[in-house]
Design a protein around this motif. Structure first.
Motif, short mmCIF file in Angstrom:
data_model
loop_
_atom_site.label_atom_id
_atom_site.label_comp_id
_atom_site.label_asym_id
_atom_site.label_seq_id
_atom_site.Cartn_x
_atom_site.Cartn_y
_atom_site.Cartn_z
N ARG A 1 -38.15 9.07 -17.80
CA ARG A 1 -37.16 8.22 -18.47
C ARG A 1 -35.76 8.66 -18.11
N PHE B 1 -34.97 7.41 -14.44
CA PHE B 1 -34.90 5.96 -14.22
C PHE B 1 -33.45 5.53 -13.98
N PRO B 2 -33.17 4.69 -12.96
CA PRO B 2 -34.09 3.86 -12.18
C PRO B 2 -34.52 4.44 -10.84
N SER C 1 -42.03 2.66 -14.80
CA SER C 1 -42.56 1.64 -13.89
C SER C 1 -42.37 2.00 -12.42
N ARG C 2 -41.56 3.02 -12.14
CA ARG C 2 -41.28 3.39 -10.75
C ARG C 2 -41.79 4.80 -10.45
N GLY D 1 -46.64 0.95 -20.40
CA GLY D 1 -45.89 -0.30 -20.31
C GLY D 1 -44.39 -0.13 -20.41
N ASP D 2 -43.94 1.10 -20.72
CA ASP D 2 -42.51 1.36 -20.82
C ASP D 2 -41.86 1.19 -19.44
N GLU D 3 -40.78 0.41 -19.38
CA GLU D 3 -40.12 0.14 -18.10
C GLU D 3 -39.66 1.41 -17.40
N ALA D 4 -39.28 2.43 -18.17
CA ALA D 4 -38.76 3.67 -17.59
C ALA D 4 -39.80 4.38 -16.74
#
Length: 447
Positions: free
Chosen positions: A190, A193-194, A269-270, A264-267
């Motif tokens: 987190r 990110f990104p 996703s990469r 599912g947390d966007e942080a």
């Protein structure tokens, strides 16, 4: 004279252990998953075009992380823009592009906090054109401390000590650590990110669950504040917690502070997470070496857990059964297990789970001369000692009593280290540069 007598089996146990450790050498494990061809960096089944990144950061934490960093430097060299890792004291390796901070383990210290804050400072600079390669290994939970606001390092240390002394297992310990940390349980990803994050993990956890290895700093967390409350209740620790920790737990249960990142947390996703080495590899290599030495082998499990003294009783019973009936395999036999036991500390002595297991086993097999029981940590350090573990046989107790040592007194005081040291039965390897939990052998000769 027996072909496989005690002297030979003790030597063979050392050889088998060395083979297990060599199979999970952290440098080789990383190299087997990471390769560079031109500007294409291949990591497991993913490819990264380094032309798409302005910076490549190397970060991480753990007892085997310096050896992992050696491998990464050999692949990427000066393509590493900046790097910083935390490791246990006296576990460093010569590195050219990655700085090392030495820290406390198993109880975190201020040096670890400062190193972690510096890593977070690097991640503050990360953006979409940054590739972060995170090297994680056993010990990373303690070696990467970043207490949440309102909790001091001292309170986190005390909570860790409480859990260690009551016999909590690594999954339980790490669930609590995640909820007291800014980096564990997905917190590090987190913070990055990104940026694109690749985590290479050397697993010291039974079953290799990604969210438990080093407390999962790049992985969604499946545990919750309720999980922590149940752990504290299980070990009757709720009223013993530092005030700040109890307050954090209350706020978390009430939903007044955010939980750790969930699936599912966007942080997250990469992020690519890759296990590069595990206890299973070490156990497989141990079996191969034992068979080369002429032993009939069985792998009992790679998921060993439970109280060290109780596991010792099981090992001893297996050895006696083999000697008495030739079951489950006839002598010469080598029964192999991997995993991690626990110790409920009641005394004030010095030792570790492997040494405690070997001492308890020594009492069980006393007089059964053709049995050898060996237990060692693949990192070379068992608990807060300089020994990897210990070895015992059917004559250990008689030799100890002849030297004026009382096995019961040493076991009662959790002082296995000082029991085995004068007998020259400690397993001394020094830091091995890897860490995939423990391996143990029950060897039975052809008496």
């Amino acid at each position: 004279m027996s072909t496989y007598d005690v002297a030979r089996m003790r030597g063979d146990a050392d050889t088998v252990f060395a083979a297990a450790v060599h199979a999970v050498d952290a440098e080789q494990c990383v190299k087997s998953f990471v390769a560079l061809s031109g500007d294409t960096l291949s990591i497991d089944d993913q490819e990264y075009d380094l032309g798409n990144f302005d910076r490549v950061m190397a970060i991480g934490a753990g007892k085997a992380t310096p050896r992992m960093a050696v491998a990464l430097e050999s692949v990427l060299g000066d393509r590493i823009t900046t790097g910083l890792i935390n490791t246990k004291y006296e576990h460093t390796e010569p590195l050219s592009h990655i700085e090392t901070v030495e820290c406390g383990h198993p109880v975190p210290d201020q040096s670890g906090v400062e190193g972690t804050n510096r890593i977070l400072g690097l991640l503050d600079e990360a953006d979409e054109r940054t590739l972060v390669i995170c090297l994680l290994s056993g010990g990373g939970s303690a070696i990467l401390p970043a207490p949440v606001d309102g909790i001091s390092l001292e309170d986190k240390q005390e909570t860790t000590r409480l859990l260690l002394s009551c016999g909590a297992n690594i999954v339980e310990l790490n669930a609590v650590r995640k909820h007291l940390s800014r980096v564990k349980g997905g917190g590090l990803a987190r913070s990055a990110f990104p940026a694109t994050v690749v985590a290479l993990m050397l697993s010291d956890v039974i079953g290799d669950p990604l969210d438990v290895i080093a407390s999962g700093p790049t992985v969604p967390d499946t545990s919750t504040y309720k999980t922590c409350a149940e752990i504290f209740s299980k070990y009757d620790l709720t009223d013993a917690l530092p005030t700040s920790v109890a307050e954090r737990l209350r706020l978390g249960l009430a939903g007044e502070v955010a939980d750790t990142p969930k699936p599912g947390d966007e942080a997250l996703s990469r992020v690519q997470n890759v296990v590069v080495g595990s206890n299973g590899l070490a156990v497989a290599a141990a079996r191969m070496k034992a068979e080369e030495l002429g032993y009939n082998t069985i792998v009992l499990t790679t998921r060993l857990e439970g109280e060290a003294r109780e596991i010792a009783q099981v090992y001893s019973s297996i050895g006696k059964e083999i000697l008495s009936s030739g079951r489950p395999v006839p002598p010469p036999a080598c029964i192999i297990a991997g995993g991690e036991t626990t110790v409920t500390v009641a005394g004030s002595g010095k030792g570790g789970r492997n040494q405690e297991l070997a001492l308890a086993a020594a009492q069980q097999i006393s007089g059964w001369a053709p049995i050898v029981i060996f237990s060692g940590g693949t990192d070379g350090t068992d608990g807060p000692t300089d020994a990897a573990g210990a070895v015992s046989d059917g004559d250990t107790i008689s030799r100890a009593e002849a030297a004026g040592l009382s096995p019961n007194d040493f076991l009662k005081n959790n002082d296995a280290y000082h029991f085995f040291k004068p007998l020259d039965d400690l397993v001394m390897t020094g830091p091995t540069g890897t860490n995939v939990a423990d391996v143990a052998f029950v060897m039975v000769g052809d008496a």
